[in-house]
Design a protein around this motif. Sequence first.
Motif, PDB file in Angstrom:
ATOM      1  N   ALA A 232       0.997  -5.165   7.813  1.00 47.69           N
ATOM      2  CA  ALA A 232       1.655  -6.425   8.154  1.00 47.69           C
ATOM      3  C   ALA A 232       2.533  -6.295   9.394  1.00 47.69           C
ATOM      4  N   ASP A 233       3.038  -5.085   9.654  1.00 48.63           N
ATOM      5  CA  ASP A 233       3.899  -4.898  10.832  1.00 48.63           C
ATOM      6  C   ASP A 233       3.096  -4.662  12.103  1.00 48.63           C
ATOM      7  N   GLY A 234       1.756  -4.689  11.991  1.00 48.29           N
ATOM      8  CA  GLY A 234       0.894  -4.523  13.152  1.00 48.29           C
ATOM      9  C   GLY A 234       0.447  -3.098  13.403  1.00 48.29           C
ATOM     10  N   SER A 235       0.997  -2.126  12.686  1.00 48.94           N
ATOM     11  CA  SER A 235       0.609  -0.731  12.884  1.00 48.94           C
ATOM     12  C   SER A 235      -0.752  -0.457  12.258  1.00 48.94           C
ATOM     13  N   LYS A 236      -1.402   0.578  12.751  1.00 53.77           N
ATOM     14  CA  LYS A 236      -2.743   0.923  12.293  1.00 53.77           C
ATOM     15  C   LYS A 236      -2.693   1.541  10.904  1.00 53.77           C
ATOM     16  N   MET A 237      -3.595   1.109  10.051  1.00 56.94           N
ATOM     17  CA  MET A 237      -3.680   1.659   8.702  1.00 56.94           C
ATOM     18  C   MET A 237      -4.060   3.132   8.759  1.00 56.94           C
ATOM     19  N   GLY A 238      -3.430   3.928   7.902  1.00 57.26           N
ATOM     20  CA  GLY A 238      -3.790   5.342   7.822  1.00 57.26           C
ATOM     21  C   GLY A 238      -2.712   6.263   8.303  1.00 57.26           C
ATOM     22  N   LYS A 239      -1.693   5.724   8.959  1.00 61.12           N
ATOM     23  CA  LYS A 239      -0.621   6.558   9.445  1.00 61.12           C
ATOM     24  C   LYS A 239       0.702   6.113   8.819  1.00 61.12           C
ATOM     25  N   SER A 240       1.607   7.069   8.685  1.00 66.92           N
ATOM     26  CA  SER A 240       2.967   6.753   8.263  1.00 66.92           C
ATOM     27  C   SER A 240       3.897   7.362   9.295  1.00 66.92           C
ATOM     28  N   ASN A 263       4.882   2.195  -1.412  1.00 70.36           N
ATOM     29  CA  ASN A 263       5.743   1.683  -0.344  1.00 70.36           C
ATOM     30  C   ASN A 263       5.050   0.642   0.529  1.00 70.36           C
ATOM     31  N   THR A 264       3.930   0.117   0.063  1.00 73.30           N
ATOM     32  CA  THR A 264       3.204  -0.921   0.800  1.00 73.30           C
ATOM     33  C   THR A 264       4.093  -2.138   1.041  1.00 73.30           C
ATOM     34  N   ASP A 265       3.966  -2.714   2.217  1.00 76.52           N
ATOM     35  CA  ASP A 265       4.668  -3.960   2.528  1.00 76.52           C
ATOM     36  C   ASP A 265       4.214  -5.052   1.552  1.00 76.52           C
ATOM     37  N   ASP A 266       5.139  -5.891   1.121  1.00 77.94           N
ATOM     38  CA  ASP A 266       4.819  -6.975   0.185  1.00 77.94           C
ATOM     39  C   ASP A 266       3.610  -7.789   0.648  1.00 77.94           C
ATOM     40  N   ARG A 267       3.526  -8.021   1.948  1.00 81.45           N
ATOM     41  CA  ARG A 267       2.475  -8.878   2.503  1.00 81.45           C
ATOM     42  C   ARG A 267       1.099  -8.234   2.466  1.00 81.45           C
ATOM     43  N   VAL A 269      -0.053  -6.182  -0.136  1.00 77.99           N
ATOM     44  CA  VAL A 269      -0.459  -5.769  -1.479  1.00 77.99           C
ATOM     45  C   VAL A 269      -1.850  -6.291  -1.841  1.00 77.99           C
ATOM     46  N   GLY A 270      -2.072  -7.601  -1.689  1.00 81.01           N
ATOM     47  CA  GLY A 270      -3.358  -8.167  -2.061  1.00 81.01           C
ATOM     48  C   GLY A 270      -4.503  -7.620  -1.232  1.00 81.01           C
ATOM     49  N   LYS A 271      -4.305  -7.558   0.078  1.00 81.36           N
ATOM     50  CA  LYS A 271      -5.354  -7.055   0.971  1.00 81.36           C
ATOM     51  C   LYS A 271      -5.736  -5.622   0.621  1.00 81.36           C
ATOM     52  N   PHE A 272      -4.738  -4.783   0.401  1.00 83.45           N
ATOM     53  CA  PHE A 272      -5.031  -3.382   0.101  1.00 83.45           C
ATOM     54  C   PHE A 272      -5.686  -3.213  -1.268  1.00 83.45           C
ATOM     55  N   MET A 273      -5.319  -4.049  -2.217  1.00 79.89           N
ATOM     56  CA  MET A 273      -5.989  -3.999  -3.520  1.00 79.89           C
ATOM     57  C   MET A 273      -7.466  -4.342  -3.386  1.00 79.89           C
ATOM     58  N   ARG A 274      -7.780  -5.354  -2.579  1.00 84.29           N
ATOM     59  CA  ARG A 274      -9.178  -5.741  -2.403  1.00 84.29           C
ATOM     60  C   ARG A 274      -9.975  -4.648  -1.705  1.00 84.29           C
ATOM     61  N   LEU A 275      -9.377  -4.040  -0.700  1.00 81.99           N
ATOM     62  CA  LEU A 275     -10.087  -3.032   0.090  1.00 81.99           C
ATOM     63  C   LEU A 275     -10.166  -1.675  -0.588  1.00 81.99           C
ATOM     64  N   PHE A 276      -9.086  -1.257  -1.243  1.00 83.52           N
ATOM     65  CA  PHE A 276      -8.967   0.148  -1.634  1.00 83.52           C
ATOM     66  C   PHE A 276      -8.937   0.409  -3.132  1.00 83.52           C
ATOM     67  N   THR A 277      -9.174  -0.618  -3.947  1.00 86.34           N
ATOM     68  CA  THR A 277      -9.240  -0.431  -5.399  1.00 86.34           C
ATOM     69  C   THR A 277     -10.407  -1.225  -5.961  1.00 86.34           C
TER      70      THR A 277
END
Length: 409
Positions: A232-240, A263-267, A269-277
Amino acid sequence: MTNYQSDLLRLLNDRGYIHQLTDAKALDTLANKSIIPGYIGFDVTADSLHVGNLVQIMMLRRLQQAGHKPIVLMGGATTKIGDPSGKDEMRKILDDEGIASNFAKIRGCFENFLTFGDGPTDAMMVNNDDWLGQLEYIPFLRDIGRHFTINRMLAFDSVKLRLEREQPLTFLEFNYMILQAYDYLELSRQYGCKLQMGGSDQWGNIVNGIELSRRMDGAELFGVTTPLITKADGSKMGKSVDGAIWLNAERLSPYDYWQFWRNTDDRDVGKFMRLFTDIDLDEIARLESMQGSDINEAKKVLADAATSMAHGDKAAKEAAATAQQVFEQGGAGGDLPVYLVESKEISIIDALIGIGFCASKGEAKRMVAGGGARIGDEPVKDAGYMIAVSDQDVKISAGKKKHGLLRKS
């Protein structure tokens, strides 16, 4: 086209994987009437894959869930070159021993996500060194190279962006797209592969493979790319802030992996659940609609599901229990990273470096000076502070999210 008939394209579409498709109607028809072998390639540049690779692994999982056959293509040969897509400089070239070692360790990343075997929809793993390593240069240029024009190759983003940034692009890297196209041709010939999937940066390489196979064999092949997955903050997924989120437990503990998802951003949660679970879509809709502090429960569900998939149910439960002890009950937790201390005491600086919370003394000193270092639950602001280590573990923390134990060896 979004009214898909096949289970495969409906599944990919509903969960947010589709960015680009070649001939969606024909692929949908084929997927609805026959088993499609489909592949994604992974170079073996490290001894583990990371969360940045996870959407591609999940694409193979979705392929299998929809009744098709995943092919994991390991780039034993192309790793020796390096894909220039999105890179400003040439990758470090690994020797054969390093590639073989990485190959063996990466294999385990896939075994928790895919079912391997000899059945029609069981996953298989192949190595492109089996055919690329046997090529003879002049025959390859004559038979394959003639299908690629320099004009077109210069137009691809992987080349154009490097040149625009005035970063050198070696002739070795320039050949990568030809070799990847040849991979698709070989997989089509040897295994009947009909589909290549990948990130959006691979679109040009995928189209090259489709076109090469059409020209040489008259084969009808297809491609699907995923969107760039960002937070949600615009950063690339996969890095912390601490670097790559590795999938192998040897590189990143299941506890730290669980914490990443927690520690996923509130915004997101749904997207990551669909993609990664594999959580049901209706349940995801319910969870992502939670407001206020309730969304934290949804994040725990995400963390549990993602960690179970990568590391197993037992590891996920232990990580969740440790997090509860650390954050809710004030305890130390049994799944935290441990640093063995040989002497009876250790400085706060050496402890922060030893357990891996800081990379240098300068970073550790800044952590202490900023009040981010704690022993037990007490802040330590003296860089010369010595920690007594006896038979009882000592909890050490850096910031709000990093916790570990110092233990007498």
